[in-house]
Scaffold this motif. Structure first.
Motif, PDB file in Angstrom:
ATOM      1  N   ARG A   1       0.878  -1.296  -0.179  1.00 26.10           N
ATOM      2  CA  ARG A   1      -0.142   0.020   0.032  1.00 26.10           C
ATOM      3  C   ARG A   1       0.864   1.257   0.079  1.00 26.10           C
ATOM      4  N   LEU A   2       2.195   1.023  -0.094  1.00 25.61           N
ATOM      5  CA  LEU A   2       2.999   2.303  -0.108  1.00 25.61           C
ATOM      6  C   LEU A   2       3.062   3.500  -0.789  1.00 25.61           C
ATOM      7  N   PHE A   3       2.480   2.941  -1.996  1.00 25.66           N
ATOM      8  CA  PHE A   3       2.444   4.178  -3.299  1.00 25.66           C
ATOM      9  C   PHE A   3       0.945   4.490  -3.373  1.00 25.66           C
ATOM     10  N   LYS A   4      -0.075   4.149  -2.424  1.00 29.85           N
ATOM     11  CA  LYS A   4      -1.447   4.412  -2.457  1.00 29.85           C
ATOM     12  C   LYS A   4      -1.799   5.419  -1.487  1.00 29.85           C
ATOM     13  N   GLY A   5      -1.139   5.667  -0.503  1.00 24.09           N
ATOM     14  CA  GLY A   5      -1.330   6.858   0.525  1.00 24.09           C
ATOM     15  C   GLY A   5      -0.312   7.952   0.395  1.00 24.09           C
ATOM     16  N   ASN A   6      -0.553   8.547   1.607  1.00 23.47           N
ATOM     17  CA  ASN A   6       0.586   9.609   1.992  1.00 23.47           C
ATOM     18  C   ASN A   6       1.970   9.291   2.684  1.00 23.47           C
TER      19      ASN A   6
ATOM     20  N   LEU B   1       4.544   7.641   1.402  1.00 21.74           N
ATOM     21  CA  LEU B   1       5.414   7.254   0.313  1.00 21.74           C
ATOM     22  C   LEU B   1       6.868   8.574   0.874  1.00 21.74           C
ATOM     23  N   VAL B   2       6.555   9.586   1.087  1.00 22.70           N
ATOM     24  CA  VAL B   2       7.393  10.900   1.537  1.00 22.70           C
ATOM     25  C   VAL B   2       7.954  10.360   2.845  1.00 22.70           C
ATOM     26  N   PRO B   3       7.390  10.308   3.978  1.00 26.38           N
ATOM     27  CA  PRO B   3       8.088  10.043   5.239  1.00 26.38           C
ATOM     28  C   PRO B   3       8.755   8.627   5.029  1.00 26.38           C
ATOM     29  N   THR B   4       8.313   7.541   4.506  1.00 29.29           N
ATOM     30  CA  THR B   4       9.080   6.494   4.500  1.00 29.29           C
ATOM     31  C   THR B   4      10.378   6.655   3.752  1.00 29.29           C
ATOM     32  N   ALA B   5      10.373   7.373   2.623  1.00 29.49           N
ATOM     33  CA  ALA B   5      11.668   7.754   2.140  1.00 29.49           C
ATOM     34  C   ALA B   5      12.632   8.684   2.777  1.00 29.49           C
ATOM     35  N   LEU B   6      11.965   9.506   3.624  1.00 26.71           N
ATOM     36  CA  LEU B   6      12.895  10.357   4.635  1.00 26.71           C
ATOM     37  C   LEU B   6      13.289   9.379   5.383  1.00 26.71           C
ATOM     38  N   VAL B   7      12.758   8.214   6.305  1.00 21.22           N
ATOM     39  CA  VAL B   7      13.342   7.464   7.242  1.00 21.22           C
ATOM     40  C   VAL B   7      14.494   6.779   6.469  1.00 21.22           C
ATOM     41  N   VAL B   8      13.996   6.042   5.402  1.00 17.95           N
ATOM     42  CA  VAL B   8      15.099   5.175   4.728  1.00 17.95           C
ATOM     43  C   VAL B   8      16.377   6.043   4.277  1.00 17.95           C
TER      44      VAL B   8
END
Length: 274
Positions: free
Chosen positions: A73-78, A80-87
């Motif tokens: 579901r990563l690309f279906k909600g909001n 993606l950006v927070p996950t990218a920042l953490v990674v």
């Protein structure tokens, strides 16, 4: 920390006094006797899940399903950006680990007194004591919200520790303290012990645990006239997390990822209404 409980009715008091249970009639104020799902709390500025003993097993399984299917579901909600920042932040810290880990090892003796306060067993006890204290106080005061907060903190801990252990089992990263003098701090992944409970460093279990519990407590009380509660909760989480670096028990990237897991799982999964 707790909210003032609403006065119990005479009938409820009589039933609690007659109950053989050590805390009286739990169903009278923990909501477990009510049909259907526990109510949703809306007094903190945003809807939050409530919990009961009866709902916890199902809630935990539902949470695990959502957590393990999150990548789908990563690309279906909001997220993606927070996950990218953490990674991205974690990758950057992994790159810096070989440079900062030797510094903390070299100066570890200078922080012996501080590190003694944050001994692993002591900090584990502190993390457990917070929801346990809330639960006990909630039952003694017949404060339903306080009991719910303790149950949610326990659930958040369980939700996050499963993910944490799974990542540990895969990465099997050496701890900084396990790298021999003059060893390579840049070659630590897949070199640690086989047990995720002891020999694997990434991510930090203490950071995951304390941030999951602290986030639940902070979020449950931050808009209820107690602004000092989030400050104390997050200060405790930060101090315990940083102590894992100064003790050379973890790299900075381990702690950052662990804290990110604990915070995000508690806030966006455990507290999310169903």
């Amino acid at each position: 920390m707790p909210d003032a409980p609403a006065p119990a009715s005479v009938a409820e008091s009589a039933r609690a006094a007659a109950s053989p249970e050590p805390f009286g009639n739990l169903a009278a104020f923990d909501g477990s006797a009510q049909p259907g799902r526990p109510q949703v709390d809306t007094t903190t500025g945003e809807p939050q899940r409530e919990a009961t003993w009866r709902s916890m097993p199902g809630d935990f399984l539902h949470d695990q399903k959502d957590l393990w299917t999150f990548p789908v579901r990563l690309f279906k909600g909001n997220a993606l950006v927070p996950t990218a920042l953490v990674v991205g932040g974690t990758v950057a810290l992994i790159y810096l680990d070989p440079h900062d880990a030797p510094y903390f090892r070299k100066h570890q003796k200078n922080l012996d007194k501080v590190n003694d306060v944050f001994d692993p067993m002591i900090t584990t006890g502190e993390v457990i004591a917070l929801p346990a204290g809330l639960l006990t106080a909630g039952y003694l005061r017949h404060d339903n919200r306080e009991v719910n907060t303790a149950l949610l903190a326990t659930e958040a801990y369980g939700d996050s520790v499963v993910i944490n252990l799974a990542i540990k089992a895969i990465t099997r990263r050496q701890r900084p303290s396990d790298v021999p003098p003059g060893g390579d701090f840049g070659d630590t992944f897949f070199n640690g012990g086989k047990s995720p409970l002891k020999g694997s460093s990434f991510p930090s279990g203490h950071s995951t645990a304390v941030w999951s519990v602290a986030t639940v407590v902070a979020e449950r009380y931050r808009h209820r006239g107690k602004p000092w509660v989030p400050v104390l909760a997050y200060t405790m989480a930060t101090a315990i997390s940083f102590s894992r670096i100064t003790e050379s028990a973890h790299f900075a990237s381990d702690v950052f990822m662990g804290a990110s897991l604990g915070y995000s799982i508690a806030k966006y999964q455990t507290l999310k209404p169903r």
